[in-house]
Motif scaffolding. Structure first.
Motif, PDB file in Angstrom:
ATOM      1  N   PRO A 196      37.593  38.526  39.742  1.00 25.90           N
ATOM      2  CA  PRO A 196      37.683  39.608  40.693  1.00 25.90           C
ATOM      3  C   PRO A 196      36.771  40.768  40.371  1.00 25.90           C
ATOM      4  O   PRO A 196      36.352  41.495  41.239  1.00 25.90           O
ATOM      5  CB  PRO A 196      39.152  40.030  40.584  1.00 25.90           C
ATOM      6  N   ALA A 197      36.440  40.982  39.103  1.00 23.31           N
ATOM      7  CA  ALA A 197      35.659  42.159  38.752  1.00 23.31           C
ATOM      8  C   ALA A 197      34.260  42.119  39.327  1.00 23.31           C
ATOM      9  O   ALA A 197      33.730  43.128  39.745  1.00 23.31           O
ATOM     10  CB  ALA A 197      35.589  42.286  37.238  1.00 23.31           C
ATOM     11  N   SER A 198      33.597  40.950  39.340  1.00 23.07           N
ATOM     12  CA  SER A 198      32.184  40.979  39.679  1.00 23.07           C
ATOM     13  C   SER A 198      31.668  39.735  40.363  1.00 23.07           C
ATOM     14  O   SER A 198      30.483  39.641  40.598  1.00 23.07           O
ATOM     15  CB  SER A 198      31.378  41.178  38.395  1.00 23.07           C
ATOM     16  N   THR A 215      36.130  39.656  31.234  1.00 25.30           N
ATOM     17  CA  THR A 215      37.296  40.541  31.143  1.00 25.30           C
ATOM     18  C   THR A 215      37.727  40.875  32.562  1.00 25.30           C
ATOM     19  O   THR A 215      37.330  41.901  33.112  1.00 25.30           O
ATOM     20  CB  THR A 215      36.953  41.831  30.369  1.00 25.30           C
ATOM     21  N   PRO A 216      38.522  40.023  33.181  1.00 28.46           N
ATOM     22  CA  PRO A 216      38.855  40.200  34.598  1.00 28.46           C
ATOM     23  C   PRO A 216      39.726  41.426  34.845  1.00 28.46           C
ATOM     24  O   PRO A 216      40.506  41.839  33.982  1.00 28.46           O
ATOM     25  CB  PRO A 216      39.614  38.910  34.930  1.00 28.46           C
ATOM     26  N   ILE A 217      39.584  41.988  36.039  1.00 28.30           N
ATOM     27  CA  ILE A 217      40.402  43.114  36.459  1.00 28.30           C
ATOM     28  C   ILE A 217      41.629  42.579  37.189  1.00 28.30           C
ATOM     29  O   ILE A 217      41.541  41.636  37.981  1.00 28.30           O
ATOM     30  CB  ILE A 217      39.596  44.064  37.360  1.00 28.30           C
ATOM     31  N   LEU A 218      42.757  43.199  36.928  1.00 35.96           N
ATOM     32  CA  LEU A 218      44.009  42.756  37.529  1.00 35.96           C
ATOM     33  C   LEU A 218      43.962  42.809  39.055  1.00 35.96           C
ATOM     34  O   LEU A 218      43.407  43.747  39.643  1.00 35.96           O
ATOM     35  CB  LEU A 218      45.168  43.635  37.053  1.00 35.96           C
ATOM     36  N   ASN A 219      44.563  41.817  39.683  1.00 35.40           N
ATOM     37  CA  ASN A 219      44.785  41.877  41.114  1.00 35.40           C
ATOM     38  C   ASN A 219      45.884  42.918  41.348  1.00 35.40           C
ATOM     39  O   ASN A 219      46.919  42.880  40.693  1.00 35.40           O
ATOM     40  CB  ASN A 219      45.235  40.501  41.629  1.00 35.40           C
ATOM     41  N   PRO A 220      45.682  43.897  42.233  1.00 38.98           N
ATOM     42  CA  PRO A 220      46.679  44.949  42.421  1.00 38.98           C
ATOM     43  C   PRO A 220      48.076  44.389  42.674  1.00 38.98           C
ATOM     44  O   PRO A 220      48.259  43.451  43.444  1.00 38.98           O
ATOM     45  CB  PRO A 220      46.161  45.701  43.654  1.00 38.98           C
ATOM     46  N   GLY A 221      49.061  44.970  41.993  1.00 34.54           N
ATOM     47  CA  GLY A 221      50.440  44.533  42.163  1.00 34.54           C
ATOM     48  C   GLY A 221      50.868  43.459  41.198  1.00 34.54           C
ATOM     49  O   GLY A 221      52.030  43.029  41.220  1.00 34.54           O
TER      50      GLY A 221
END
Length: 471
Positions: free
Chosen positions: A224-226, A401-407
């Motif tokens: 999700p990050a990039s 280093t993935p970014i969390l999916n909101p929630g």
């Protein structure tokens, strides 16, 4: 323009499937729009002839604006109001939901209106009154304004018309189901897709999981990050720059990722391990008769390993409720699979993945892939996720280093699976090796919980027999 998601304020018209003069029927798809969540096809709730398209393709339109008008033929409305006796009051009050727009009154004249004075229906606003109809000797008015959330249009409908969203109406039409005979189970008496399927096939059935989007072997899809794919834009001759408007899915993804990165304190841990036995099991399952016709790849077993590890570490499957100041533990797993599409990153999820067998999970992943590739992933398929898998390995990347999916409280990134020298049974041998990266929200997942979960996933994939002993 209806609100096709939850709380959306605008959508872009991608493509019109009809033109002025075309004949349309109730439930027919007339255009495709892109919201902040997905591309969605919109059906028309009328029978008639297209009078005018009020916005061209590529226009971003606010929810509630009229986008198409339709001549409805001899009828003055989708359903005419019954003529009232002379002593009846001129206006019959009808209670409408608080969220509904102001009702549009539908006049039912005692005599037929002149055909040449008929006005086109404006989707979202019901039928406009004719300026050249004969004067009625006595009239009665009655209208029920159905909110966007119920039928996808703020159109006028009589109380007798079954409540259903446009996609559900289209499904009923395709299956030959009369909505008037369907028993609704949705909130406020709305007919759902499941209701239509039950009416079409009364025998008990297990509803298919919501579509979402898998990735090709060896694992899931981009981070999700990039990893959102950029649209293919051919630069003009001699151009030194190309500017691409930020809108739709890409705009929403950017806002969500910024919000996630600066709201949840991210921690990322890594583990590198020997996945050779899992790769051998993948090959064995491909020839297993119980998996005949199903897609078997490393992602399938990685997803199953994640589900088993969540069962062993249930607190990883949670959410932080800032408003209520509560940690919400989820006793179900809606497994998200991050996918890069030409329109941007999406994260559809498999509903109740924890309850699926391996063949069922394989079918769900295949449906997820096909739907995403066709650009048909629905907003509902991307809502309610509890844990996400993302695969940077398909691009040959070792880890990320993935970014969390909101929630959600955690996301697992799968790196490339490569043949590497590895110490196996005391000797250096070529083995299939990969790296997993787990990012988690440190407000509710501490280092011990995150480490145990990540170690469990790696242990299962090192020794896949643990899918049985731990599952």
């Amino acid at each position: 323009m209806p609100d096709v998601g939850e709380g959306l304020t605008e959508a872009e018209i991608l493509k019109w499937y009809v033109q002025p003069g075309d004949t349309v029927t109730d439930g027919q798809v007339v255009c495709e729009v892109e919201t902040a969540k997905a591309a969605v096809e919109l059906p028309i709730p009328f029978d008639g002839t297209v009078h005018e398209l009020l916005f061209p393709e590529g226009t971003t339109v606010d929810v509630g604006q009229v986008i198409i008008s339709v001549n409805v033929g001899g009828a003055a409305a989708p359903a005419a109001a019954a003529q009232a006796p002379a002593e009846a009051p001129a206006q019959a009050p009808v209670e409408t939901p608080a969220s509904a727009p102001a009702p549009a009154a539908v006049e039912a004249p005692a005599e037929e209106p002149a055909a040449e004075g008929r006005q086109p229906v404006l989707v979202g606003y019901g039928v406009a009154a004719s300026s050249t109809k004969r004067r009625a000797r006595r009239t009665a008015t009655a209208a029920v304004s159905v909110p966007d959330q119920l039928n996808g249009h703020g159109g006028v409908a009589t109380a007798a018309r079954p409540l259903a969203k446009p996609p559900v109406r289209k499904l009923a039409k395709d299956l030959g189901v009369d909505l008037a005979t369907v028993t609704p189970t949705g909130p406020d008496g709305i007919i759902t897709r499941e209701d239509v399927h039950k009416a079409a096939a009364p025998a008990p059935t297990v509803p298919a999981p919501a579509p979402a989007a898998e990735a090709p072997a060896p694992a899931a899809t981009p981070a999700p990050a990039s990893a959102a794919a950029a649209p293919a834009t051919a630069p003009s001759a001699g151009a030194r720059e190309t500017r691409i408007p930020i809108k739709g899915v890409r705009k929403a993804t950017a806002a969500a990722m910024v919000g996630s990165a600066f709201t949840a304190p991210h921690v990322t841990e890594f583990v590198t391990f020997d996945i050779t036995r899992t790769m051998k099991l993948v090959e064995e399952l491909k020839s297993d008769k119980d998996m005949a016709g199903l897609r078997v790849n490393p992602l399938l077993l990685i997803a199953k390993a994640v589900l088993v590890a969540i069962k062993r570490n249930p607190d990883i499957n949670a959410a932080w409720d800032e408003a209520a100041q509560e940690i919400v533990l989820k006793h179900y797993v809606n497994l998200g699979i991050a996918a890069a599409t030409p329109r941007g990153l999406i994260v559809p999820n498999i509903k109740d993945a924890h309850a699926q067998t391996l063949p069922e999970l394989s079918r769900s992943l295949s449906e997820l892939v096909a739907t995403a590739r066709e650009g048909k992933t629905t907003p509902a398929a991307m809502q309610g996720g509890t844990f996400t898998i993302t695969n940077v390995g398909v691009f040959g990347v070792d880890t990320g280093t993935p970014i969390l999916n909101p929630g959600e409280s955690a996301i697992l990134a799968v790196g490339a699976i490569k043949l590497q020298p590895w110490v196996h049974k005391g000797k250096v041998k070529p083995r299939q090796v990969t790296t997993l990266a787990l990012s988690f929200d440190h407000r509710l997942v501490d280092g011990e919980l995150g480490s145990k979960f990540l170690a469990d996933v790696a242990a299962i994939l090192e020794q896949p027999k643990r899918l049985i002993t731990w599952g």
